[in-house]
Design a protein around this motif. Structure first.
Motif, mmCIF file in Angstrom:
data_model
loop_
_atom_site.group_PDB
_atom_site.id
_atom_site.type_symbol
_atom_site.label_atom_id
_atom_site.label_comp_id
_atom_site.label_asym_id
_atom_site.label_seq_id
_atom_site.Cartn_x
_atom_site.Cartn_y
_atom_site.Cartn_z
ATOM 1 N N ILE A 96 0.843 -1.263 -0.097
ATOM 2 C CA ILE A 96 -0.073 -0.006 -0.092
ATOM 3 C C ILE A 96 0.907 1.148 -0.094
ATOM 4 C CG2 ILE A 96 -1.831 1.273 1.212
ATOM 5 C CD1 ILE A 96 -3.117 -1.264 2.021
ATOM 6 N N PRO A 97 1.869 1.440 0.870
ATOM 7 C CA PRO A 97 2.914 2.673 0.563
ATOM 8 C C PRO A 97 3.329 2.651 -0.828
ATOM 9 C CG PRO A 97 3.062 1.359 2.605
ATOM 10 C CD PRO A 97 2.458 0.652 2.018
ATOM 11 N N GLY A 98 3.776 1.542 -1.507
ATOM 12 C CA GLY A 98 3.949 1.544 -2.764
ATOM 13 C C GLY A 98 3.141 2.241 -3.731
ATOM 14 N N ALA A 109 15.728 -4.435 -8.753
ATOM 15 C CA ALA A 109 16.647 -5.373 -8.987
ATOM 16 C C ALA A 109 17.511 -5.358 -7.766
ATOM 17 C CB ALA A 109 17.486 -4.722 -10.039
ATOM 18 N N ALA A 110 17.519 -4.344 -7.069
ATOM 19 C CA ALA A 110 18.155 -4.386 -5.535
ATOM 20 C C ALA A 110 17.374 -4.965 -4.769
ATOM 21 C CB ALA A 110 18.472 -2.920 -5.385
ATOM 22 N N ALA A 111 16.297 -5.065 -4.655
ATOM 23 C CA ALA A 111 15.329 -5.631 -3.867
ATOM 24 C C ALA A 111 15.188 -7.343 -4.023
ATOM 25 C CB ALA A 111 13.981 -5.319 -3.747
ATOM 26 N N VAL A 112 15.406 -7.613 -5.184
ATOM 27 C CA VAL A 112 15.543 -9.141 -5.618
ATOM 28 C C VAL A 112 16.726 -9.705 -5.052
ATOM 29 C CG1 VAL A 112 15.315 -10.840 -7.356
ATOM 30 C CG2 VAL A 112 13.814 -8.672 -7.491
ATOM 31 N N ALA A 113 17.877 -8.733 -5.351
ATOM 32 C CA ALA A 113 19.269 -9.493 -4.655
ATOM 33 C C ALA A 113 18.934 -9.652 -3.375
ATOM 34 C CB ALA A 113 20.321 -8.193 -5.167
ATOM 35 N N VAL A 151 11.711 7.775 -17.034
ATOM 36 C CA VAL A 151 12.543 7.787 -15.631
ATOM 37 C C VAL A 151 12.013 7.233 -14.634
ATOM 38 C CG1 VAL A 151 13.413 9.587 -14.175
ATOM 39 C CG2 VAL A 151 13.338 10.113 -16.397
ATOM 40 N N ALA A 152 10.523 7.409 -14.654
ATOM 41 C CA ALA A 152 9.711 6.419 -13.579
ATOM 42 C C ALA A 152 10.104 5.074 -13.557
ATOM 43 C CB ALA A 152 8.389 6.863 -13.628
ATOM 44 N N LEU A 153 10.126 4.487 -14.874
ATOM 45 C CA LEU A 153 10.180 3.039 -15.223
ATOM 46 C C LEU A 153 11.502 2.665 -14.812
ATOM 47 C CD1 LEU A 153 9.314 0.365 -16.161
ATOM 48 C CD2 LEU A 153 9.841 1.083 -18.496
ATOM 49 N N ALA A 154 12.611 3.167 -15.159
ATOM 50 C CA ALA A 154 13.777 2.828 -14.786
ATOM 51 C C ALA A 154 14.268 3.012 -13.531
ATOM 52 C CB ALA A 154 14.844 3.912 -15.651
ATOM 53 N N THR A 155 13.881 3.896 -12.884
ATOM 54 C CA THR A 155 13.898 4.125 -11.321
ATOM 55 C C THR A 155 13.609 2.963 -10.597
ATOM 56 O OG1 THR A 155 14.029 6.705 -11.471
ATOM 57 C CG2 THR A 155 13.694 5.408 -9.174
ATOM 58 N N ALA A 156 11.963 2.582 -11.010
ATOM 59 C CA ALA A 156 11.368 1.559 -10.311
ATOM 60 C C ALA A 156 12.033 0.416 -10.533
ATOM 61 C CB ALA A 156 9.976 1.452 -10.572
ATOM 62 N N ALA A 157 12.597 0.075 -11.726
ATOM 63 C CA ALA A 157 12.849 -1.244 -11.907
ATOM 64 C C ALA A 157 14.472 -1.522 -11.380
ATOM 65 C CB ALA A 157 13.467 -1.461 -13.499
ATOM 66 N N LEU A 198 11.304 -3.491 0.146
ATOM 67 C CA LEU A 198 11.630 -2.670 -1.026
ATOM 68 C C LEU A 198 10.956 -3.055 -2.568
ATOM 69 C CD1 LEU A 198 13.845 -0.477 -1.898
ATOM 70 C CD2 LEU A 198 15.353 -2.205 -2.276
ATOM 71 N N PHE A 199 10.822 -4.586 -2.489
ATOM 72 C CA PHE A 199 10.191 -4.761 -3.570
ATOM 73 C C PHE A 199 8.783 -4.355 -3.857
ATOM 74 C CE2 PHE A 199 7.852 -7.621 -6.350
ATOM 75 C CZ PHE A 199 8.540 -7.981 -7.321
ATOM 76 N N LYS A 200 8.125 -4.508 -2.392
ATOM 77 C CA LYS A 200 6.676 -4.030 -2.551
ATOM 78 C C LYS A 200 6.449 -2.459 -2.422
ATOM 79 C CE LYS A 200 3.644 -6.604 -1.774
ATOM 80 N NZ LYS A 200 2.950 -7.571 -2.683
ATOM 81 N N LEU A 201 7.656 -1.888 -2.313
ATOM 82 C CA LEU A 201 7.437 -0.411 -2.357
ATOM 83 C C LEU A 201 7.564 0.101 -3.772
ATOM 84 C CD1 LEU A 201 9.576 0.806 0.689
ATOM 85 C CD2 LEU A 201 7.100 0.942 0.477
ATOM 86 N N PHE A 202 8.402 -0.585 -4.763
ATOM 87 C CA PHE A 202 8.712 -0.142 -5.890
ATOM 88 C C PHE A 202 8.290 -0.655 -7.136
ATOM 89 C CE2 PHE A 202 11.808 2.204 -3.326
ATOM 90 C CZ PHE A 202 11.897 3.355 -3.880
ATOM 91 N N PHE A 203 7.678 -2.119 -6.948
ATOM 92 C CA PHE A 203 7.279 -2.641 -8.033
ATOM 93 C C PHE A 203 6.019 -2.150 -8.435
ATOM 94 C CE2 PHE A 203 4.657 -6.259 -9.909
ATOM 95 C CZ PHE A 203 5.464 -6.668 -10.810
#
Length: 507
Positions: free
Chosen positions: A345-347, A372-376, A362-368, A394-399
């Motif tokens: 929900i915060p995402g 990537a960092a979250a999945v790591a 820019v939004a797409l590249a930033t979120a992806a 992190l994944f739930k915030l930016f996906f």
């Protein structure tokens, strides 16, 4: 055919009489406003709110049903006598294969029958199929019903985002689409709460009762749609492209009334789209997508949709399996599902903010990149490391931002006349990933996460090859692209209708 002349000269009065007698108006070509202009003038209001509820309601229904099916997959496979790893993933594979077929069906229906037809057909299909799932016991019938359930879910999702993009003012289109991400969170939360009451361990229990629970949002939204005034007409954008002036006039006036704006006094206030007669066929859409620069845009969107759905739907299968190996928190698996849904929900707020302020690429590249960092970090989740929980957050915030930008881009890039078929073409590529994802998660979770990390990094790179469509008008129809090609102009933002008009004026 031209107006008559008086003493060899045309007169303004004679022109008006000539065109009016033929059901046309010379004034409307100069002074009339397009549907897009009226939508931007009327702004956000009750009209957009009700369409948002109908569209987001379908996403809630789809997410709830698929989340429940994912949660009870082990119990269903045990009842069917398929205890192998592939047998368990086969339950979800049937549903995801249906998603792919539903996306194909939705495209042609949306362009020929209108945007409402596949949406409400999907609602009705979800309700009927879920009801049959709750009463049938045959293995073959259950697999068939899971396929049909996915097909009905796939029918409405692309259309929901097309509708929202066509009724939203361009300045708020990104924010409205970003807000749609809350639908997945609410759907997962509804499923999690139901599983917490019915099957808290996601292993044994009355899974059919959980299916019935997940059907409730579909029933509520179907009733709301039957009472809502906005469902009386299709989107004014689609009606305008079809040349249905009377329906456009009533749809625009309904929008004005519900948003508290002044009503149109006459049909001559509308400037209709100059489009070919008849429906755009499938081959017309395919031929348009094969022309430059649409070929590149379609190919990139197809690849990005595959990556987005592989990651998103794969994670939907991954969460209940991963939480089984987290013992420190002493929560039931169903409770863990509720927790991950709440984290999303915060995402949604982040998605709304980024999509409203930043350019789409820019939004797409930033979120992806953040995903990537979250999945790591998620690679450490099963070992119980706190870093794994950081990855979850992190994944739930930016996906949601990654997901919503991708769901919006086809609606802004593809012309209205062929938008349904074009959207379904790229959506099918994404849906094909949902067929592969369950088996990939079941076979090796570590390899699945590694692939997701690589996909996220690839998305940050490919985002640069797409046109920038933020604050741009929607392209009218496929002839816009033909005109642009004929003038051999390079357009920075293909999806911008105002850029296409500039090219046509030159011709």
């Amino acid at each position: 055919m031209s107006p008559p002349r008086v003493n060899g000269h045309r007169t303004f009065t004679r022109d008006i009489e000539f065109w009016t007698a033929r059901g046309l108006s010379p004034i409307q070509q100069d002074d009339g406003k397009s549907v897009s202009q009226f939508i931007n003038e009327f702004g956000l209001g009750l009209y957009q709110v009700q369409w948002f509820i109908l569209c987001s309601g379908f996403i809630i229904s789809e997410a709830a049903l698929l989340s429940v099916v994912s949660g009870v997959a082990a119990d269903v496979s045990a009842e069917l006598g398929t205890s192998s790893t592939l047998g368990k993933s086969g339950v979800m594979t049937c549903a995801f294969t249906g998603l792919m077929c539903g996306a194909i069906l939705a495209g042609s229906m949306a362009d020929s029958l209108g945007r409402r037809a596949p949406l409400f057909l999907g609602y009705a299909g979800l309700i009927c199929t879920a009801a049959m799932l709750a009463i049938h016991h045959s293995a073959l019938v259950l697999y068939a019903l899971l396929f049909i359930l996915g097909c009905c879910a796939g029918t409405g999702v692309p259309v929901a985002f097309i509708i929202l993009s066509e009724v939203s003012p361009k300045a708020f289109r990104g924010m409205c689409t970003g807000a749609m991400a809350v639908s997945w969170c609410l759907g997962e939360l509804w499923a999690g709460v139901g599983l917490w009451y019915i099957m808290p361990q996601l292993e044994q229990g009355p899974w059919r009762m959980a299916i019935v629970w997940a059907t409730a949002p579909s029933v509520v939204m179907m009733l709301f749609g039957s009472l809502s005034r906005v469902a009386r007409f299709d989107t004014a954008q689609w009606l305008s492209v079809k040349g249905r002036r009377d329906d456009v006039f009533m749809a625009v006036n309904l929008m004005a009334e519900m948003n508290g704006k002044e009503l149109l006094s006459s049909r001559q206030s509308l400037r209709m789209e100059d489009t070919p007669k008849g429906d755009a066929g499938f081959m017309e859409a395919v031929n348009t997508l094969q022309e430059t620069p649409m070929r590149l845009h379609t190919l990139v969107l197809a690849v990005l949709f595959f990556g987005k759905d592989f990651t998103g739907y794969g994670m939907g299968v991954f969460w209940p399996l991963a939480w089984e190996h987290v013992h420190e928190m002493n929560f039931s698996p169903a409770t863990e599902l509720c927790a991950t849904a709440l984290l999303g929900i915060p995402g949604v707020c982040i998605a709304m903010l980024l999509m409203h302020l930043l350019p789409r690429r820019v939004a797409l590249a930033t979120a992806a990149g953040a995903c990537a960092a979250a999945v790591a970090c998620l690679l450490r989740l099963e070992s119980g490391s706190p870093l794994g929980l950081v990855g979850v957050a992190l994944f739930k915030l930016f996906f949601p931002t990654w997901q919503m930008v991708m769901m919006l881009l086809p609606s802004e890039i593809f012309p209205t006349r062929i938008k349904g078929v074009a959207y379904s073409c790229v959506a099918v590529c994404g849906r094909s990933a949902t067929v592969i994802a369950p088996a990939s998660v079941s076979e090796s979770r570590q390899e699945f996460l590694s692939v997701c990390c690589a996909i996220a990094l690839l998305t940050t790179f490919l985002a640069r090859s797409l046109p920038e469509t933020k604050d741009a008008g929607l392209a009218g129809h496929s002839d816009d692209h033909t005109a642009a090609k004929r003038n051999e102009k390079k357009i920075a933002s293909y999806g911008a209708a105002h850029m296409l008009k500039q090219v046509q004026v030159v011709s």
